[in-house]
Enzyme design. Sequence first.
Site, short mmCIF file in Angstrom:
data_model
loop_
_atom_site.label_atom_id
_atom_site.label_comp_id
_atom_site.label_asym_id
_atom_site.label_seq_id
_atom_site.Cartn_x
_atom_site.Cartn_y
_atom_site.Cartn_z
N HIS A 159 31.68 27.63 -16.42
CA HIS A 159 30.47 26.89 -16.12
C HIS A 159 30.91 25.44 -15.95
CE1 HIS A 159 27.69 30.22 -17.22
NE2 HIS A 159 28.68 30.53 -18.05
N THR A 160 31.20 25.06 -14.72
CA THR A 160 31.86 23.77 -14.49
C THR A 160 30.99 22.59 -14.86
OG1 THR A 160 31.12 23.83 -12.18
CG2 THR A 160 33.32 24.70 -12.65
N CYS A 161 29.68 22.76 -14.78
CA CYS A 161 28.79 21.63 -15.13
C CYS A 161 28.95 21.25 -16.59
CB CYS A 161 27.34 21.99 -14.84
SG CYS A 161 26.99 22.19 -13.09
N PHE A 162 29.22 22.25 -17.43
CA PHE A 162 29.30 22.01 -18.87
C PHE A 162 30.74 22.03 -19.37
CE2 PHE A 162 25.34 24.43 -17.98
CZ PHE A 162 24.45 23.38 -18.17
#
Length: 877
Positions: free
Chosen positions: A841-844
């Site tokens: 989950h690249t955003c997090f």
Amino acid sequence: MSDAAGLDCEHRRPSKRRRDDPDHALPLCSIEAVMMAHPADAAAGYSSSSSLLGAAAASGGDGAGAASSSCAWPRTIHFFVRATDSRTISMHAAWDDTVGAVLGHLSDRGYGRDLRLVYAGRQLAPETALAELRLPPDSTLYLLSRLRSTPFSSAWQLASFIASTAAGAEFDPIHTAAACSIDELVKEFIFCAHRANLRPRHDRDSPLYGMATGDHAAQYLEIFREAGAPFALVRLYVGNPPSIFRYQAVSAIKCFLTTDPSALPPDVLAVTAPLLLEFCRLLSFTVNKSDTLYRLCRFTLASVLCLPSGLPPSLKSPSKLIDQVLPFAAEIVEVVLDELASPEMILSAANLEELSNFFKVMHQQALRWIPNGGSLPKSMYNSECGHSDTWVWRLHKLSMDLLNRVDECLKRLQMDLSLSSESRGVNVSQSRWGARSNMLVMLTQLDFISKIYEDVAHKLRLVLLAHREPLSALVRCSKRNEHLHWLVKHKDLLCFEARRNLVLMMLPEGKDDYGELHEMLIDRSHLLDESFEYVIQAKPSELRSGIFMEFKNEEATGPGVLREWFCMVCQALFSPQQVLFLPCPSDRQRFYLNGTSVVDPLHLKYLRFSGRIIGLALMHRVQVGITLDRTVFLHLAGRSITLEDISVADPITYASCKRILEMDAAVVDGLELTFSRDVHELGSRSTIELCSGGKDVHVNISNREHYIDLLIKNTFIDSISVQLTHFARGFSDILVDPELQKAFFESLDLEDFDRMLGGSNNTINLEDWKVHTQYNGYKEKDRHIVWFWKAVESMSMEQQRQLLFFWTSVKYLPSDGFGGLASKLYIYKASESAAHLPSSHTCFYRLCLPPYPSLKATKNQLQKIAQEHVSCSFGTW
């Protein structure tokens, strides 16, 4: 008039009279009243009134002589004054008082400033003594206003009505209870001033013909002041004992103490400065400096003076304006000095704004006053020269007092930093130091003043030099402030983090609300073309709001996908196939503009697109792994390019020019060079003259330096000036103010810009990576985590970058490593079986790692996702 020879009066107030329209002709001192049947009807009022005088009667004069021949004349004279609205005023005064004194007494009580008294059909001269008039007992004089040649007669009538109503409310509140509300009258006057500005001015027969927009409102407010309305309102406010109508005086004055266009029309607001000055003067003489109404009045004055149109013609004289404003500025400086002396050193936002506004207007006016700009000669403000009574000296003293106090505050902040460093390492708290950003506001105001006083500029530099660490901490933790651009001349005193924050303030913050973001849906197979269409067709304001993008047929969205898009677009945009940029021979990640980009008919639009992409990447704080050559950077900063600046972009030309500078005269002559250069472009050869007639001007030992300067300028500026212009325009489209482009690059060194845009290209520090990673479902000592880090350690640097990119969409770390990321990294225990690859989950910054059974299995799975074609867009939101 002295207390020993004063006047006293009392009023009789008849019942209400109809007043339908403020533009309807109203007599001077108009008030709701009925006519008294005879002046004798007021005798009871006179008999009960107590004189303020007690002065001896004047002896001499015909009237006095006649009195002495028969009986003892009274020490004072009693008479009535009848206003044109039929109100009768009972008065008594000394015989040697003059008609002018009577008029002054009436004027002081709000009856206006331009009055006359008439008796027996003739106008009385102001210098005439009452004794000379030979007035019979209980005589009646008539109060009239002088006739004025003005197109604003209704304004005079309404202003006079307001003044007399306020005066009446002070002296006879019982009968005034039936009068119109004073604050409503003032609101009505403001509306009339605004309405006067809306009247047509094209009628040549009209007395208003040819007057500029806004002039009418200014004249209305001047009439309000000349009619004595401010005096009457202030007198009602400060009355002792307080009048029951005091609250109306407050409300009436507050009608002018707002900068809200919904409360005060903008055309009226812009011309209120003279009236606000009048209120400030009157209140400053009568109330305590901490009085709430006075402080609000002073604050509003400072705000209005800073408006673009806040200086009406009556205040256009710079010296006169500073003289009038300086006493009020001195008051707020004293308040600020006291606040800075407190242990917290924190200023109230209102005081800070007021001081800033006063200093801004005084700085602007002082620069207008100084011939040809520049600083003032020290002889004008040196205390030894005896000029302490001038505004130049007083403003200088205020500024030095403020600078000395700021110096003391910075010393205390320096001690705080030293204690933090000794106890637990240097730790600059964003919230703690951000709350002290008022110090930067003080320094900004002092920088303004330093343009006027040379010694202030010198001492300011010494103060900043002595306190570099707290200065950097303040700038580093400062919130958005568009007034800090002056620090560019002191950038050598700031650390990188401070310089970075300084320029980030020039970029938009973007929006968190997805509904206001510029949305893009991109097909990976047409990445550059579709990205170009979305970005180049958007308005700059849309891009400044932020970007929301997603790839077609993919579920992933959010900041991680946006970071991936930036890296991929820059990789495509700066590739040699696009012929827009060329890599430097010794640094393939550093680029300069390609002069042959004209082969692409859309090259100028693509260069503007490139400038926008660079600006957006900086705005979103994404390191994209590419940097700009020094020649491009210097051009954007508005600085000239020297020989040393081209060494990376064109090492061959650099080496040739260095040899020419080292040659003897005979060798230089033997080269047979001229002020021209040959250009090979698109298979053809042409000659460009470096100056007029350059082909006929030979290079020799005396002009070789000039030749090299022209050669560099032509090669790196003139020949690509159009391309540079479009690239710069694209970048400035993203700035909050396009005019800030030069300031943006001047605030940075090239190395700073490299760190912000390119990020770190060094080997990834595995220990730093571990320190900034946290776990969920796993523990640091679990065998699966131990295997994971061993597998990462066995990878090549490029594979590690691909893994990091898969995990976070960050391919190039900030210059300060993992600690510079917006968040810690996380490894979550995945519920999938060992047959599955990791997901992210690249955003997090979250990697979901299945519990693989062995080190070998862990290596195999990580090797798969470390391949470039897999690591891109393999994660989810």
